[in-house]
Write an enzyme that holds these catalytic residues in place. Sequence first.
Site, short mmCIF file in Angstrom:
data_model
loop_
_atom_site.label_atom_id
_atom_site.label_comp_id
_atom_site.label_asym_id
_atom_site.label_seq_id
_atom_site.Cartn_x
_atom_site.Cartn_y
_atom_site.Cartn_z
N LEU A 1 0.91 -1.14 0.03
CA LEU A 1 -0.01 0.03 -0.03
C LEU A 1 1.01 1.18 -0.09
O LEU A 1 2.22 1.14 0.07
CB LEU A 1 -0.87 -0.03 1.35
CG LEU A 1 -2.01 -1.21 1.35
CD1 LEU A 1 -2.48 -1.06 2.63
CD2 LEU A 1 -3.12 -0.80 0.26
N GLY A 2 0.26 2.48 -0.30
CA GLY A 2 1.17 3.63 -0.13
C GLY A 2 1.27 4.38 -1.53
O GLY A 2 1.75 5.56 -1.55
N GLY A 3 0.99 3.68 -2.67
CA GLY A 3 0.98 4.16 -3.88
C GLY A 3 2.30 4.92 -4.38
O GLY A 3 3.42 4.52 -3.78
N LYS B 1 12.87 11.61 -0.77
CA LYS B 1 13.55 12.35 0.35
C LYS B 1 14.76 11.64 1.20
O LYS B 1 15.03 12.15 1.99
CB LYS B 1 12.31 12.79 1.18
CG LYS B 1 11.74 14.19 0.71
CD LYS B 1 10.78 13.99 -0.47
CE LYS B 1 11.56 14.59 -1.88
NZ LYS B 1 10.45 14.62 -2.81
N GLY C 1 6.83 15.10 -16.69
CA GLY C 1 5.57 15.36 -16.04
C GLY C 1 4.88 14.01 -15.98
O GLY C 1 5.50 12.99 -16.48
N ARG C 2 3.93 14.22 -15.60
CA ARG C 2 3.01 12.96 -15.30
C ARG C 2 1.63 13.00 -15.67
O ARG C 2 1.00 14.08 -15.62
CB ARG C 2 2.92 12.38 -13.89
CG ARG C 2 4.44 12.20 -12.96
CD ARG C 2 4.41 11.94 -11.86
NE ARG C 2 3.66 10.68 -11.26
CZ ARG C 2 4.34 9.53 -11.11
NH1 ARG C 2 5.51 9.41 -11.42
NH2 ARG C 2 3.70 8.37 -11.06
N ALA D 1 1.21 14.88 -2.82
CA ALA D 1 0.67 13.80 -1.99
C ALA D 1 -0.41 14.44 -0.79
O ALA D 1 -1.32 13.89 -0.61
CB ALA D 1 1.58 13.35 -1.21
N HIS E 1 12.97 32.74 19.51
CA HIS E 1 14.39 32.93 19.09
C HIS E 1 15.36 32.32 19.87
O HIS E 1 15.25 32.02 21.03
CB HIS E 1 14.47 34.60 19.46
CG HIS E 1 15.95 35.10 19.24
ND1 HIS E 1 16.31 35.41 17.99
CD2 HIS E 1 16.92 35.34 20.18
CE1 HIS E 1 17.65 35.94 17.99
NE2 HIS E 1 17.97 35.77 19.38
C1 LIG Z 1 9.61 10.91 -7.63
C2 LIG Z 1 8.58 11.59 -7.21
C3 LIG Z 1 8.67 12.31 -6.13
C4 LIG Z 1 7.60 12.96 -5.21
N1 LIG Z 1 7.66 13.66 -4.25
C5 LIG Z 1 6.61 14.15 -3.74
C6 LIG Z 1 6.62 15.11 -2.58
O1 LIG Z 1 7.79 15.17 -1.95
N2 LIG Z 1 5.79 15.61 -1.99
C7 LIG Z 1 4.61 15.48 -2.78
O2 LIG Z 1 3.55 15.99 -2.05
N3 LIG Z 1 4.37 14.81 -3.77
C8 LIG Z 1 5.28 14.15 -4.29
N4 LIG Z 1 5.27 13.38 -5.44
C9 LIG Z 1 3.80 13.30 -5.92
C10 LIG Z 1 3.04 12.13 -5.11
O3 LIG Z 1 3.86 10.94 -5.17
C11 LIG Z 1 1.76 12.20 -5.78
O4 LIG Z 1 1.08 13.43 -5.93
C12 LIG Z 1 0.76 11.16 -4.80
O5 LIG Z 1 1.50 9.73 -4.76
C13 LIG Z 1 -0.43 11.17 -5.36
O6 LIG Z 1 -1.38 10.13 -4.66
P1 LIG Z 1 -2.55 9.37 -5.41
O7 LIG Z 1 -3.18 8.56 -4.24
O8 LIG Z 1 -3.18 10.23 -6.24
O9 LIG Z 1 -1.82 8.33 -6.27
P2 LIG Z 1 -0.82 7.32 -6.12
O10 LIG Z 1 0.15 7.73 -5.17
O11 LIG Z 1 -0.28 7.08 -7.52
O12 LIG Z 1 -1.47 5.84 -5.95
C14 LIG Z 1 -2.54 5.42 -6.94
C15 LIG Z 1 -2.35 3.81 -6.40
O13 LIG Z 1 -3.43 3.43 -7.41
C16 LIG Z 1 -3.13 1.98 -7.68
N5 LIG Z 1 -3.64 1.65 -8.96
C17 LIG Z 1 -3.92 2.33 -10.10
N6 LIG Z 1 -4.67 1.76 -10.72
C18 LIG Z 1 -5.32 0.62 -10.24
C19 LIG Z 1 -6.49 -0.25 -10.59
N7 LIG Z 1 -7.03 -0.12 -11.62
N8 LIG Z 1 -6.82 -1.26 -9.65
C20 LIG Z 1 -5.99 -1.18 -8.44
N9 LIG Z 1 -4.98 -0.23 -7.93
C21 LIG Z 1 -4.82 0.43 -8.84
C22 LIG Z 1 -1.76 2.13 -8.09
O14 LIG Z 1 -0.90 0.88 -7.97
C23 LIG Z 1 -1.23 3.14 -7.04
O15 LIG Z 1 -0.87 2.44 -5.75
C24 LIG Z 1 6.35 12.87 -6.09
C25 LIG Z 1 6.17 11.94 -7.25
C26 LIG Z 1 7.36 11.41 -7.65
C27 LIG Z 1 6.97 10.55 -9.04
#
Ligand SMILES: Cc1cc2nc3c(=O)[nH]c(=O)nc-3n(C[C@H](O)[C@H](O)[C@H](O)COP(=O)(O)OP(=O)(O)OC[C@H]3O[C@@H](n4cnc5c(N)ncnc54)[C@H](O)[C@@H]3O)c2cc1C
Length: 468
Positions: free
Chosen positions: A37-39, A50, A263-264, A312, A437
């Site tokens: 978990l955790g994406g 980080k 970009g993403r 995030a 301070h």
């Molecule tokens: C290198 C990097 C560094 C970053 N650093 C930062 C930071 O320092 N601070 C910050 O705020 N943001 C940062 N981000 C951005 C941040 O990671 C994302 O904005 C955040 O993870 C988005 O959360 P989310 O829940 O929308 O998606 P995600 O975290 O991408 O989670 C989506 C989840 O859905 C799952 N999923 C997708 N499709 C399906 C499906 N059909 N069935 C089941 N599961 C599925 C995926 O496996 C994934 O686990 C960074 C991103 C990257 C790439």
Amino acid sequence: MECDVAVLGGGPGGYTAAIRAAQLGAKSVCIEKAPELGGTCLRIGCIPTKAWVQTAFAIKEAEHTFVKLGVQVGAPSLDFATANEWKAGVVKQMTDGVASLFKANGVEWLKGAGRFKDANTIAVEGGEDVTFKHAIIATGSFPLIPPIEGIDSSRCVDSERLLAQSEVPKRLVVLGGGIIGCEFASIFNRFGSEVTIIEMLPKLIPMEDAAASAELAKQFEKRGLTLHLEKQVTKVEDSGSALTVHFGDGEMTEADLMLVSVGRGPFVDNLGLEEIGVEFDKRKGIAADEHRRTTVDHIYAVGDCAGYWQLAHTAFREGEVAAENTMGHEAVVDNRGVPRPIYTDPEIAAVGLTEAEAREQYGDDVEVGVFPWVANARAVMQNETVGWVKSIHESRYGELLGVVMVGPHVTDLIEAGVVALDAESTVETVADGMTAHPTLSEGIKEAGLVALGRAIHLPNRKRAKATA
Ligand SMILES: Cc1cc2nc3c(=O)[nH]c(=O)nc-3n(C[C@H](O)[C@H](O)[C@H](O)COP(=O)(O)OP(=O)(O)OC[C@H]3O[C@@H](n4cnc5c(N)ncnc54)[C@H](O)[C@@H]3O)c2cc1C
């Protein structure tokens, strides 16, 4: 299986939504296809990046600060395998943490990829169908790869593959000077790579305050990074042992690895959204209102798959809001105080309007104050005097419009600006309040004082030069 709230995706948006719905009494399930978990954030984004930033900072401290402070440890050297173990350990602790939060809150994790079968059913690959009253889509985003000849070489990597490296590349080209590109450029420069950034726009971190971008570019160049701004990569050639990256008007550079960070894009394909009538745009993602409701009333969307911010913490908040609305509450997302942290060295953090945006919206009714860290005692004793804090307010009522910072620990400090903007504070509230301070947090108050023409700790009341 039947449930009240089905969440598709277990990243920051999804896991927060699933937990919040359960807290409010829902039978809540989260469908996540990845093994943890955790994406993106916890597994391959914020957290591992980080952890490396922390290693890079330790090298810097050992190189530039320890001796000055009277600590003798010898010249630092990077043990990359240990740095990677540290990174993996931090990631594991965080992803395991989400799994135990699910247990504690009674959220069920269904492992597998989910796809909408109809407007009340998600089919889970290798598992049983989930029938729901409400669904929250939180499928995240994926790295975009531009159509450049030769970019399919295995030496051209996205952020996930760069994080998986077991050796530090001698020469790293970073294609794209946005947040992710600049963070990795900053890290690998400290790790000893020769780093070149190629960015097609005229500045690094194009959306950020111009003075902050300029300060970062200045500090990067001082540190020996090579910047090619307003240049596009046109072709990549892999000789089998190295890359030749062609860019601009006939220029080229050699590299061992190229990070592609342009970009993403939102994860919207293959989810069955068309069939159930959830509208989306392949570039902008799923359409959702401030309640995070999609075009289908009982289906919500949060985070990168439906977001402008791709952060995030915006995903966290959107997840909470969507979950509360599924349970009959009336919650909305307020985007006024979204912090914009960038973990480069120097760090950048901002909230609210940039100076240019403020001037565009308020014309001449804008006052700016800039306080340099070199005038802050805590920054001086930390040997961290690069950068400044900028306070931006409108002059009719004194309403604070934005705070922009470059320098030490500003990604932590920005929360003061977030609270001030959320509370619709005036610049006087910030400038007249007390700050402990000696601390770095004094910088925010001091910038407010400069903006009001009342600076105490600057030699004169002249504004420092960091305005755009
Ligand atoms: C290198 C990097 C560094 C970053 N650093 C930062 C930071 O320092 N601070 C910050 O705020 N943001 C940062 N981000 C951005 C941040 O990671 C994302 O904005 C955040 O993870 C988005 O959360 P989310 O829940 O929308 O998606 P995600 O975290 O991408 O989670 C989506 C989840 O859905 C799952 N999923 C997708 N499709 C399906 C499906 N059909 N069935 C089941 N599961 C599925 C995926 O496996 C994934 O686990 C960074 C991103 C990257 C790439």
